[in-house]
Design a protein around this motif. Structure first.
Motif, PDB file in Angstrom:
ATOM      1  N   HIS A   1      -3.527   7.254  -0.185  1.00 12.76           N
ATOM      2  CA  HIS A   1      -2.684   6.595   0.995  1.00 12.76           C
ATOM      3  C   HIS A   1      -3.654   6.679   2.081  1.00 12.76           C
ATOM      4  CE1 HIS A   1       1.200   6.464  -1.098  1.00 12.76           C
ATOM      5  NE2 HIS A   1       1.350   5.244  -0.139  1.00 12.76           N
TER       6      HIS A   1
ATOM      7  N   THR B   1      -5.817   8.612  -5.760  1.00 12.24           N
ATOM      8  CA  THR B   1      -4.433   8.335  -6.102  1.00 12.24           C
ATOM      9  C   THR B   1      -3.967   9.258  -7.057  1.00 12.24           C
ATOM     10  OG1 THR B   1      -4.543   6.266  -5.107  1.00 12.24           O
ATOM     11  CG2 THR B   1      -2.621   6.803  -6.398  1.00 12.24           C
TER      12      THR B   1
ATOM     13  N   PRO C   1      -1.091   2.519  -3.680  1.00  5.51           N
ATOM     14  CA  PRO C   1      -2.327   2.157  -2.695  1.00  5.51           C
ATOM     15  C   PRO C   1      -3.390   1.429  -3.634  1.00  5.51           C
ATOM     16  CG  PRO C   1      -1.492   4.403  -2.552  1.00  5.51           C
ATOM     17  CD  PRO C   1      -0.725   3.812  -3.918  1.00  5.51           C
TER      18      PRO C   1
ATOM     19  N   GLY D   1      -3.340  -2.014  -2.537  1.00 11.99           N
ATOM     20  CA  GLY D   1      -3.481  -2.624  -1.337  1.00 11.99           C
ATOM     21  C   GLY D   1      -4.966  -2.652  -1.150  1.00 11.99           C
ATOM     22  N   VAL D   2      -5.811  -1.855  -1.826  1.00 12.68           N
ATOM     23  CA  VAL D   2      -7.182  -1.706  -1.666  1.00 12.68           C
ATOM     24  C   VAL D   2      -7.583  -3.069  -2.515  1.00 12.68           C
ATOM     25  CG1 VAL D   2      -9.294  -0.555  -2.300  1.00 12.68           C
ATOM     26  CG2 VAL D   2      -7.077   0.759  -1.282  1.00 12.68           C
TER      27      VAL D   2
ATOM     28  N   GLU E   1      -8.254  -0.534   4.845  1.00 10.74           N
ATOM     29  CA  GLU E   1      -7.276  -1.592   5.644  1.00 10.74           C
ATOM     30  C   GLU E   1      -7.712  -1.601   7.016  1.00 10.74           C
ATOM     31  OE1 GLU E   1      -3.377  -1.343   4.097  1.00 10.74           O
ATOM     32  OE2 GLU E   1      -4.005  -1.688   2.026  1.00 10.74           O
TER      33      GLU E   1
ATOM     34  N   THR F   1       0.837  -1.096   0.137  1.00 12.49           N
ATOM     35  CA  THR F   1      -0.048   0.092  -0.050  1.00 12.49           C
ATOM     36  C   THR F   1       0.831   1.232  -0.066  1.00 12.49           C
ATOM     37  OG1 THR F   1      -1.585  -1.141   1.098  1.00 12.49           O
ATOM     38  CG2 THR F   1      -1.991   1.296   1.067  1.00 12.49           C
TER      39      THR F   1
ATOM     40  N   ASN G   1     -10.434   4.755  -4.669  1.00 11.30           N
ATOM     41  CA  ASN G   1      -8.987   4.893  -4.574  1.00 11.30           C
ATOM     42  C   ASN G   1      -8.018   5.205  -5.639  1.00 11.30           C
ATOM     43  OD1 ASN G   1      -6.117   3.502  -3.786  1.00 11.30           O
ATOM     44  ND2 ASN G   1      -6.971   4.425  -1.969  1.00 11.30           N
TER      45      ASN G   1
ATOM     46  N   ALA H   1      -6.977   4.469   1.138  1.00 17.48           N
ATOM     47  CA  ALA H   1      -6.219   3.020   1.412  1.00 17.48           C
ATOM     48  C   ALA H   1      -5.993   2.387   2.773  1.00 17.48           C
ATOM     49  CB  ALA H   1      -5.124   2.621   0.506  1.00 17.48           C
TER      50      ALA H   1
END
Length: 98
Positions: free
Chosen positions: A46, A38, A17, A20-21, A53, A13, A34, A49
């Motif tokens: 970030h 971004t 990012p 990670g999502v 999480e 992430t 996201n 994300a």
């Protein structure tokens, strides 16, 4: 193994990012939001994300403890995130109980 995967997810992430999502939410509205954040700026992507999480791991831990949150987390649209990757479960009928 759960701590190692969480640390790996944080490292991914930090670099990108949306990946990670995607790892926790899959392909859906949260991923699209996201990606847009971004593109608008690296910091908003970030923040979103890490929030997604955090909600995922917090709900997952609560589900393991047997506590289920009845309110949806604001700004999170994936049911997978809202439940911490768990379903709320179903009642299993025992044999002969019908």
């Amino acid at each position: 193994m759960g701590a190692v995967s969480a640390i790996l997810l944080v490292l991914i992430t930090i670099l990108v990012p949306p990946i990670g999502v995607y790892a926790v939410a899959g392909c859906g509205a949260d991923l699209f939001i996201n990606i847009c954040l971004t593109i608008l700026g690296y910091l908003p992507g970030h923040l979103h994300a890490f929030y997604v999480e955090y909600v995922y791991y917090d709900r997952r831990e609560q589900a393991r403890e047997g506590r289920f949150v009845d309110q949806r987390a604001p700004g999170v649209y994936s049911d997978r995130i809202q439940t911490g990757g768990q379903g709320y479960g179903t009642i299993v009928q025992q044999p002969g109980a019908a």
